[in-house]
Design an enzyme around this catalytic site. Structure first.
Site, PDB file in Angstrom:
ATOM      1  N   ASP A 406       0.849  -1.194   0.000  1.00 26.12           N
ATOM      2  CA  ASP A 406       0.000   0.000   0.000  1.00 26.12           C
ATOM      3  C   ASP A 406       0.883   1.242   0.000  1.00 26.12           C
ATOM      4  O   ASP A 406       2.098   1.157   0.239  1.00 26.12           O
ATOM      5  CB  ASP A 406      -0.884  -0.040   1.261  1.00 26.12           C
ATOM      6  CG  ASP A 406      -1.952   1.060   1.253  1.00 26.12           C
ATOM      7  OD1 ASP A 406      -2.312   1.555   0.171  1.00 26.12           O
ATOM      8  OD2 ASP A 406      -2.424   1.423   2.363  1.00 26.12           O
ATOM      9  N   GLU A 409       2.760   4.945  -4.023  1.00 23.47           N
ATOM     10  CA  GLU A 409       2.842   5.908  -5.147  1.00 23.47           C
ATOM     11  C   GLU A 409       4.150   6.698  -5.099  1.00 23.47           C
ATOM     12  O   GLU A 409       4.620   7.050  -6.187  1.00 23.47           O
ATOM     13  CB  GLU A 409       1.632   6.852  -5.095  1.00 23.47           C
ATOM     14  CG  GLU A 409       0.301   6.161  -5.303  1.00 23.47           C
ATOM     15  CD  GLU A 409      -0.123   5.284  -4.130  1.00 23.47           C
ATOM     16  OE1 GLU A 409       0.309   5.582  -3.001  1.00 23.47           O
ATOM     17  OE2 GLU A 409      -0.857   4.317  -4.354  1.00 23.47           O
ATOM     18  N   ASP A 483      -8.735   3.324  -3.050  1.00 23.41           N
ATOM     19  CA  ASP A 483      -9.828   3.752  -2.175  1.00 23.41           C
ATOM     20  C   ASP A 483     -11.057   4.224  -2.941  1.00 23.41           C
ATOM     21  O   ASP A 483     -11.292   5.420  -3.097  1.00 23.41           O
ATOM     22  CB  ASP A 483      -9.337   4.860  -1.248  1.00 23.41           C
ATOM     23  CG  ASP A 483      -8.220   4.368  -0.350  1.00 23.41           C
ATOM     24  OD1 ASP A 483      -8.084   3.130  -0.200  1.00 23.41           O
ATOM     25  OD2 ASP A 483      -7.488   5.211   0.185  1.00 23.41           O
TER      26      ASP A 483
HETATM   27  O1  MIG Z   1      -4.045   6.186   4.259  1.00 20.58           O
HETATM   28  O2  MIG Z   1      -3.795   1.014   5.527  1.00 20.58           O
HETATM   29  O3  MIG Z   1      -5.883   2.103   0.053  1.00 20.58           O
HETATM   30  O4  MIG Z   1      -6.875  -0.066   1.454  1.00 20.58           O
HETATM   31  O5  MIG Z   1      -6.996   0.169   4.232  1.00 20.58           O
HETATM   32  C1  MIG Z   1      -4.796   5.026   4.138  1.00 20.58           C
HETATM   33  C2  MIG Z   1      -4.975   1.735   5.585  1.00 20.58           C
HETATM   34  C3  MIG Z   1      -3.877   3.859   4.026  1.00 20.58           C
HETATM   35  C4  MIG Z   1      -5.021   3.029   2.060  1.00 20.58           C
HETATM   36  C5  MIG Z   1      -5.433   1.806   1.344  1.00 20.58           C
HETATM   37  C6  MIG Z   1      -6.488   1.093   2.125  1.00 20.58           C
HETATM   38  C7  MIG Z   1      -5.973   0.771   3.496  1.00 20.58           C
HETATM   39  C8  MIG Z   1      -5.519   2.049   4.205  1.00 20.58           C
HETATM   40  N1  MIG Z   1      -4.513   2.712   3.386  1.00 20.58           N
END
Ligand code: MIG
Length: 799
Positions: A406, A409, A483
């Site tokens: 996650d 980017e 998201d």
């Molecule tokens: O700033 O880890 O897209 O699936 O649950 C949010 C928490 C960070 C973004 C991800 C999401 C995840 C969440 N993350």
């Protein structure tokens, strides 16, 4: 420089003047490259095959730089069998399938097939140019032209008429149908003009843009803020061939573990341990199949990656082994930010070995994410990827089965929401700023992760899931679309988004089922699960402050339907896995827009709310509340309702019944479809018998299906450890002949027999023969016109 300049406002960031390539001074063939020298610089045309041409531009006196981004795999494609004919105004270059005309006065390329039909051409007034660091190509826009591909983008199937930016972005809010860019950058475009298609892959990792007919009706254009103009023109007689060539260049998905095609349950976050166990137990108690549980950031100690929160998860090994006994695989989230904490071993190591991103003057780039201030691994360095990959061994040792990447980017808690553009990446000595490497950060992390998992156990196929990526990400990871929100519109836009990702080489993709942000509801979740049944990656996930959205969260009525559909997913698993194999082989997606199968049918060209699973299953999800029917377009041929067996003639719209418990599914008449037994998880029990459904029709005289099977978990398939069987039939007026051919048999099949269901057989057979011997292993049902025959699977020998 003797350049003409033009003004073009296509960047929408104000007017720009460009140096435009004009006059050809000289040319030279060297092996598979045709070098062109023009007044404004050089252009290399590198032939990879007779259908794939790479175009690389160099400004002014610069040499052509043939280096590629890491999206492009090491390949040996090289084609030098082209001829050059020098005509007055044109150079004519011919391969075995293409004729390319190069305008000598005002540079432009035009691509024809050998029958002189135009496939595609550059804009004739200005084709290639640059302005400062920006490099740009202009292409003629044909009146009827459609565009597909571009990976993860909002909007309808056809991308024409909008401008898209490639810049990996954490997009939480707002996230609406016009939001662009999203998390991934896939600068691959398919042009489709009334049945003719071609591809363009723009191999540039800087921020790039595609204006597909917004600024001009005459031309479309793509450009980048830096780097070089380096693109591949891909010819092909249909879209399938183009995807094949594109994935020859950027690679294909290795086969994932079969369990990862099962149902995944996630939320932000299941914790502590007791909650994880409770969720798992509920699935088994309620007999809702589930293979995978995801642990979001709360399993960690202060969000420090590769650690466990010892209070909440005191015995991860025990927990994971208990869950594994029960068939659950656990996937843990990993973020790239490494907490800046001198007591933290990972941070110490990163500093000690110079693994973190810095500015040119040596100052560390520090920014806030979940753990507070963090450093960020520089994945452009080979040792960093290796180090990072090896860290996963800590989790794998405990029993974790897959990794979810996650925030890669990278997402940062800052105004720009990402890393400072002035940060420098080492790239094994070929340094560059974050402008150049931003879009590659997720891809390189994916590579580090995949390779780390594979090093840990070279027998097991890794499962990696990622949010960010670039072309080539399919080689390392499944992709989820980040998201989204629990709104109907997000269910709707998931359909064309996933189809275009599939067309862009990313087969293994899915959206958060039920929606991530905001509160879902029973109806929305039910409809989303119905779509999810056919999404290559099926995971229910939701955000931290929202109400629960597990299958049982909205009451019995919904739970029943959801259970039915998750079970149906497991029925379809053999077929899906078979399609995954096709994707692994040829890049062809699992979830396909109808235009891929029916390119001659205009009604399919922008059909954004229906798709096919393979070439014989047509799915029309319901994506609005309160519906009990929906319009479905059936292309030519006969289609049979999966639920009722009712037959329809295609090339028309029908109104299909779609009460809450029904998603319209149609099977192409004549098709063969394997269905596997339902299990609580992949491999729970031995499959004893595989069901083959034959959807007979009086109008279809033959059919076939090629089924690939292997152990679903190891790499033995790369050494031939698999089984391929081809089922085929011929349907005569007075008899039906069914054949099973074994084309490869190095994998010992799990099951011992086939149950073959001939549907729509309107006469009871007088005799059934198996291998020339009269059999009584059959039953005919007058009511539903179904003939069932049982055949031993083990007896079939390799042909
Ligand atoms: O700033 O880890 O897209 O699936 O649950 C949010 C928490 C960070 C973004 C991800 C999401 C995840 C969440 N993350």
């Amino acid at each position: 420089m003797n350049s003409s300049e033009i003004i073009d406002s296509g960047s929408l960031t104000g007017d720009n003047s460009y140096f435009i390539f004009s006059e050809l001074v000289d040319y030279q063939k060297e092996g598979n490259v045709l070098f062109l020298r023009l007044t404004e610089g050089s252009i290399a045309l590198e032939f990879l095959t007779s259908d794939i041409l790479r175009v690389v531009m160099a400004k002014g006196d610069n040499q052509v730089d043939f280096s590629s981004t890491p999206a492009v795999v090491d390949h040996t494609l090289n084609y030098n069998n082209f001829s050059i004919l020098d005509r007055t105004e044109l150079l004519e270059v011919k391969t075995e399938s293409l004729k390319i005309l190069i305008n000598k006065k005002k540079f432009s390329l035009s691509f024809y097939d050998l029958e002189d039909k135009l496939i595609h051409q550059d804009h004739n007034d200005h084709a290639l140019g640059w302005s400062g660091d920006q490099v740009r190509a202009w292409k003629k826009l044909e009146e009827q032209e459609r565009f597909y591909g571009l990976g993860e983008k909002t909007g309808y199937l056809d991308k024409r008429g909008r401008k898209y930016t490639m810049w990996n972005t954490d997009t939480f809010n707002p996230h609406v149908p016009s939001t662009d860019p999203l998390y991934q950058s896939i600068p691959f475009l398919i042009g489709f003009n009334q049945g003719r298609s071609y591809g363009i892959y723009f191999d540039n990792s800087y921020q790039t843009y595609f204006d597909l007919g917004l600024n001009s009706k005459e031309y479309y254009s793509f450009w980048s803020e830096g780097g070089k103009l380096d693109y591949y023109f891909i010819n092909g007689s249909n879209i399938k061939e183009i995807i094949k060539s594109y994935t020859d260049l950027t690679g294909r998905m290795p086969l994932p573990p079969k369990w990862s095609l099962g149902y995944h349950q996630s939320r932000y976050s299941y914790h502590p341990e007791a909650e994880v166990r409770e969720i798992a137990q509920k699935f088994r108690e309620k007999e809702i199949p589930c293979d995978v549980i995801h642990l979001d950031i709360h399993y960690m100690d202060e969000y420090k990656v590769f650690t466990w929160d010892e209070k909440e998860f005191p015995q991860p090994k025990q927990m994971l082994s208990d869950l594994s006994e029960d068939g659950f695989k656990v996937v843990t989230i990993i973020d790239p930010g490494v907490k800046k904490d001198p007591r933290y071993k990972l941070y110490q190591e990163g500093i000690k070995h110079d693994y973190f991103c810095k500015y040119l003057d040596g100052e560390y780039y520090i920014a806030k994410v979940w753990p507070g201030e963090c450093s960020f691994p520089d994945f452009t360095k080979v040792e960093v990827r290796r180090w990072w990959g090896d860290q996963h061994h800590l989790l794998l040792d405990q029993g974790v089965k897959g990794i979810w990447n996650d925030m890669n980017e990278p997402g940062i808690f800052s105004k720009t929401s990402t890393m400072d553009l002035e940060v420098v990446h080492d790239n094994d000595g070929d340094m560059g700023t974050h402008r150049r490497f931003h879009n590659l950060y997720g891809l390189l992390e994916g590579q580090a992760t995949y390779e780390g998992l594979k090093r840990y156990n070279s027998e097991k196929r890794p499962f990696v899931l990622t949010r960010a990526g670039f072309s080539g990400i399919q080689r390392y990871s499944a992709v989820w679309t980040g998201d989204n929100r629990s709104f109907w519109i997000h269910l709707e836009l998931a359909i064309p988004m996933l189809m275009n990702m599939g067309l862009s080489g990313i087969t293994f993709c899915g959206t958060d089922v039920g929606g991530f942000a905001d509160n879902s509801d029973g109806e929305l979740l039910t409809r989303w699960i119905q779509l999810g049944l056919f999404m290559p990656f099926l995971r229910n996930h939701c955000a931290i402050n929202n109400i629960n959205q597990e299958p049982w969260s909205f009451g019995k009525e919904y739970e029943e339907i959801i259970r039915k559909y998750i079970k149906l997913r497991y029925r379809f698993l053999t077929h899906l896995y078979n399609l995954f194999y096709r994707a692994h082989q040829s890049g062809l997606p699992v979830m396909r827009p109808l235009v891929l199968e029916y390119p001659e049918d205009e009604k399919t060209y922008n059909l954004s709310d229906q798709f096919m699973v393979g070439d014989s299953v047509l799915v029309a999800p319901v994506y609005q509340p309160d519906r009990s029917e929906r319009m479905v377009y059936l292309p030519k041929g006969e289609w049979q309702d999966f639920w009722t067996g009712q037959s329809y003639q295609g090339q028309k719209y029908i109104i299909a019944k779609a009460p809450l418990d029904t998603i319209p599914i149609f099977i192409k008449a004549g098709a063969i479809l394997p269905l596997s037994p339902v299990m609580n998880y992949v491999g729970e029990e031995k499959i004893e018998e595989l069901e083959l459904n034959i959807y007979l029709s009086g109008d279809v005289k033959e059919g076939s299906y090629r089924l690939y099977e292997d152990d679903g978990s190891s790499f033995a398939y790369q050494q031939g450890g698999y089984n391929i069987r081809e089922f085929s039939y011929l349907y005569y007026t007075d008899r039906l002949e069914f054949n099973i051919d074994s084309l490869a048999d190095d994998y010992q099949l799990e099951y011992s027999s086939y149950l073959i269901k001939f549907r729509n057989l309107d006469l009871e057979p007088s005799v059934v023969m198996i291998d020339g011997v009269k059999s009584d292993q059959w039953q005919y049902n007058n009511g539903n016109l179904e003939l069932k025959v049982e055949i031993e699977a083990s007896k079939i020998e390799l042909k």
